[in-house]
Design a protein around this motif. Structure first.
Motif, PDB file in Angstrom:
ATOM      1  N   PHE A 146       0.904  -1.144  -0.038  1.00  0.00           N
ATOM      2  CA  PHE A 146       0.034  -0.078   0.019  1.00  0.00           C
ATOM      3  C   PHE A 146       0.928   1.354   0.188  1.00  0.00           C
ATOM      4  O   PHE A 146       2.145   1.296   0.432  1.00  0.00           O
ATOM      5  N   ASP A 147       0.441   2.342  -0.315  1.00  0.00           N
ATOM      6  CA  ASP A 147       1.186   3.480  -0.544  1.00  0.00           C
ATOM      7  C   ASP A 147       0.801   4.391   0.818  1.00  0.00           C
ATOM      8  O   ASP A 147       1.644   5.401   1.090  1.00  0.00           O
ATOM      9  N   SER A 148      -0.274   4.361   1.313  1.00  0.00           N
ATOM     10  CA  SER A 148      -0.540   5.124   2.532  1.00  0.00           C
ATOM     11  C   SER A 148      -1.320   4.350   3.714  1.00  0.00           C
ATOM     12  O   SER A 148      -1.785   3.435   3.501  1.00  0.00           O
ATOM     13  N   ALA A 149      -1.153   4.932   5.048  1.00  0.00           N
ATOM     14  CA  ALA A 149      -1.820   4.192   6.182  1.00  0.00           C
ATOM     15  C   ALA A 149      -2.783   5.269   6.972  1.00  0.00           C
ATOM     16  O   ALA A 149      -2.163   6.319   6.983  1.00  0.00           O
ATOM     17  N   ILE A 150      -3.550   4.868   7.429  1.00  0.00           N
ATOM     18  CA  ILE A 150      -4.311   5.633   8.258  1.00  0.00           C
ATOM     19  C   ILE A 150      -4.149   5.124   9.527  1.00  0.00           C
ATOM     20  O   ILE A 150      -4.404   3.963  10.221  1.00  0.00           O
ATOM     21  N   VAL A 151      -3.417   5.935  10.435  1.00  0.00           N
ATOM     22  CA  VAL A 151      -3.018   5.637  11.862  1.00  0.00           C
ATOM     23  C   VAL A 151      -3.499   6.576  12.688  1.00  0.00           C
ATOM     24  O   VAL A 151      -3.823   7.661  12.459  1.00  0.00           O
ATOM     25  N   MET A 164      -3.489  10.595   7.851  1.00  0.00           N
ATOM     26  CA  MET A 164      -3.139   9.522   7.008  1.00  0.00           C
ATOM     27  C   MET A 164      -1.488   9.904   6.668  1.00  0.00           C
ATOM     28  O   MET A 164      -1.157  11.333   6.726  1.00  0.00           O
ATOM     29  N   THR A 165      -0.772   8.926   6.355  1.00  0.00           N
ATOM     30  CA  THR A 165       0.517   9.137   6.168  1.00  0.00           C
ATOM     31  C   THR A 165       1.236   8.234   4.980  1.00  0.00           C
ATOM     32  O   THR A 165       0.564   7.340   4.766  1.00  0.00           O
ATOM     33  N   GLU A 166       2.353   8.617   4.560  1.00  0.00           N
ATOM     34  CA  GLU A 166       2.850   7.757   3.551  1.00  0.00           C
ATOM     35  C   GLU A 166       4.158   7.541   3.815  1.00  0.00           C
ATOM     36  O   GLU A 166       5.193   7.001   3.070  1.00  0.00           O
ATOM     37  N   ASN A 167       4.669   7.820   5.335  1.00  0.00           N
ATOM     38  CA  ASN A 167       5.962   7.559   5.526  1.00  0.00           C
ATOM     39  C   ASN A 167       6.093   6.550   6.881  1.00  0.00           C
ATOM     40  O   ASN A 167       5.164   6.695   7.852  1.00  0.00           O
TER      41      ASN A 167
END
Ligand code: SF4
Ligand code: SF4
Ligand code: SF4
Length: 364
Positions: A146-151, A164-167
Motif C-alpha cells: 500500500f502507498d498510505s496508511a491511516i493511523v 493519513m501518512t505515507e511514511n
C-alpha cells in the motif's frame, strides 16, 4: 417499546432538519440513500419501519451527534430501532454475514468470527504488546503493498488524532493503544476522495471496520488492508483525563503508555506503573460502546489484540487472503499458542452486555 418514548429519550423531537448529521456522516458520503436526517424525519412523521435495512448501515461513530446543534442522540436512536427490529425477528447477523462473504475467507467461529489462522506473535519492533500492528504497517509500506496508511497519533498529551501518512516514521510514532475513538474512517474517505488514494492500510476499531466495509462495497477499485483492534470499550479523552487525575493522581497527558489488562486500566509514567479498576472509569466510556457486540473486529482482514496471548505477545486473527498476504511479510516473527477460549469468553461477555443494553432500550 413506544416509538414516542424512544424519540423523546434521544431528543429526536428537537431535530431542526439542519442536515449537519448527513454532512458529517462518512456513510452518507458514499451511500447517497443513507440519511440520518431523513430517518429522524420519518420517525417524527410516524413512518419509520424497523424492517428498513438502512437502520443497519450506521457504524455508531457519533460524528453526527457530536455535531448536532439540537443534541439529538442519533446513534442511540438507531440502537433503539435495532432493538425493536431484533425483537421482531430480524437477524443482525444477516447484515454482517453479507460483508463477511464479500471480504473474508476462512472457517466461522461463532464467538470470534471468520478465522483463517490464529496465533500469538511478537516482532523486534517496540509497540503495544508484540509490536505486530506497527510491524504489519511498516512491512506493507516498505514492500509496496500500500502507498498510505491511516493511523492514530497522540496530540495535546494523550488525545487520539487520526492521520493519513505515507511514511514509516509516522507509522512508528503511532504505535501504542490510545483507548479512544478517532475518526479513522473520515481520514480514509479524505484519502480516497482528495488524495486519490487507491492502496491504503487502515488501523481501526471494530465499529469503524464495519463502516469501512460498507464504504468498500461502493469503492471496489480501492485496495484496502483493514487491521482491526480488539475493543471492549473506549473512552472520551475529555472525561478520562480528569478521572485518571483524580483516581491515580497522574496527568494522563504525560503518560508514556496506557494499557487495559485483566480489568485494570494501567498508566505507565516516569518509570512507574499506576492502575485502577476499569469499572472506576465507566462514566468516561463512550455512549455507543454499551450496545456494541463486536470484540474481535470480525470484519477486519487481520484482527490484533492482547487477550489470549502471553505478556509481550499479540493475538493475531487472520481472516482473509489480504490478511494472510500482509502477515506473510513479517520478518523475525516469534509465535506461540493462543488461548482461544479466553478470547471467546470476552467476545461472549461483550455480546451479552450489548444485548442486555439493547433489551433495556426496548423498555424505554
Ligand atoms: S444534525 Fe441534528 S438537528 Fe440537524 S438534521 Fe441531524 S439530527 Fe436533525
Ligand atoms: S453514528 Fe456515524 S455512521 Fe451513524 S449516522 Fe451518525 S455519523 Fe453516520
Ligand atoms: S466498544 Fe464498539 S463502539 Fe465502542 S469503540 Fe469499541 S468497537 Fe467502537
Amino acid at each position: 417499546m413506544e416509538m414516542e418514548e424512544l424519540i423523546a429519550e434521544t431528543k429526536v423531537y428537537n431535530c431542526v432538519e439542519c442536515g449537519k448529521c448527513n454532512a458529517n456522516c462518512p456513510i452518507s458520503w458514499f451511500e447517497s440513500d443513507y440519511s440520518p436526517r431523513l430517518i429522524a424525519k420519518r420517525a417524527l412523521e410516524g413512518f419509520i419501519d424497523v424492517h428498513d435495512e438502512k437502520i443497519w448501515h450506521c457504524m455508531s461513530c457519533q460524528l453526527c451527534s457530536d455535531r448536532c446543534p439540537s443534541e439529538v442522540d442519533y446513534p442511540k436512536f438507531i440502537w433503539g430501532l435495532r432493538a425493536e427490529a431484533l425483537k421482531s425477528g430480524i437477524k443482525e447477523a444477516a447484515y454482517v454475514s453479507e460483508l463477511e462473504q464479500l471480504f473474508l475467507d476462512g472457517e466461522r467461529d461463532k464467538d470470534i468470527g471468520i478465522v483463517k489462522e490464529i496465533t500469538a506473535g511478537k516482532t523486534a519492533v517496540e509497540g503495544q504488546d508484540g509490536g505486530i500492528v506497527t510491524s504489519l504497517l511498516t512491512a506493507g509500506m516498505e514492500k509496496g503493498l500500500f502507498d498510505s496508511a491511516i493511523v492514530v497519533h497522540r496530540e495535546d498529551g494523550f488525545k487520539a488524532k487520526a492521520i493519513m501518512t505515507e511514511n514509516v516514521e509516522d507509522i512508528i510514532k503511532a504505535s501504542g493503544s490510545k483507548y479512544q475513538f478517532a475518526p479513522t474512517v473520515e481520514r480514509m474517505v479524505e484519502a480516497i476522495i482528495e488524495g486519490g488514494g487507491k492502496r491504503i492500510a487502515i488501523v481501526a476499531l471494530p465499529c469503524s471496520i464495519y463502516g469501512i466495509r460498507r464504504i468498500q462495497k461502493v469503492f471496489s477499485d480501492v485496495e484496502l488492508y483493514n487491521i482491526g483492534l480488539f475493543c471492549f470499550e473506549n473512552f472520551y479523552y475529555e472525561l478520562l483525563k480528569p478521572f485518571v487525575s483524580e483516581i491515580l493522581d497522574v496527568d494522563l497527558g504525560l503518560a508514556d503508555k496506557i494499557d487495559v489488562k485483566k480489568g485494570k486500566f494501567v498508566v505507565y509514567i516516569e518509570g512507574e506503573e499506576k492502575s485502577c479498576d476499569v469499572d472506576e472509569l465507566q462514566e468516561a466510556v463512550r455512549a455507543s460502546c454499551a450496545f456494541c457486540t463486536d470484540f474481535t473486529a470480525r470484519l477486519a482482514d487481520i484482527s490484533v489484540g492482547s487477550v489470549g496471548s502471553p505478556d509481550g505477545y499479540s493475538t493475531v486473527i487472520i481472516r482473509s487472503k489480504k490478511g494472510e498476504e500482509l502477515f506473510g511479510l513479517l520478518k523475525g516473527l516469534e509465535t506461540t499458542s493462543v488461548d482461544r477460549d479466553e478470547i471467546a469468553k470476552l467476545a461472549r461477555l461483550k455480546r451479552k452486555r450489548g444485548v442486555e443494553e439493547l433489551e433495556k432500550l426496548e423498555g424505554v
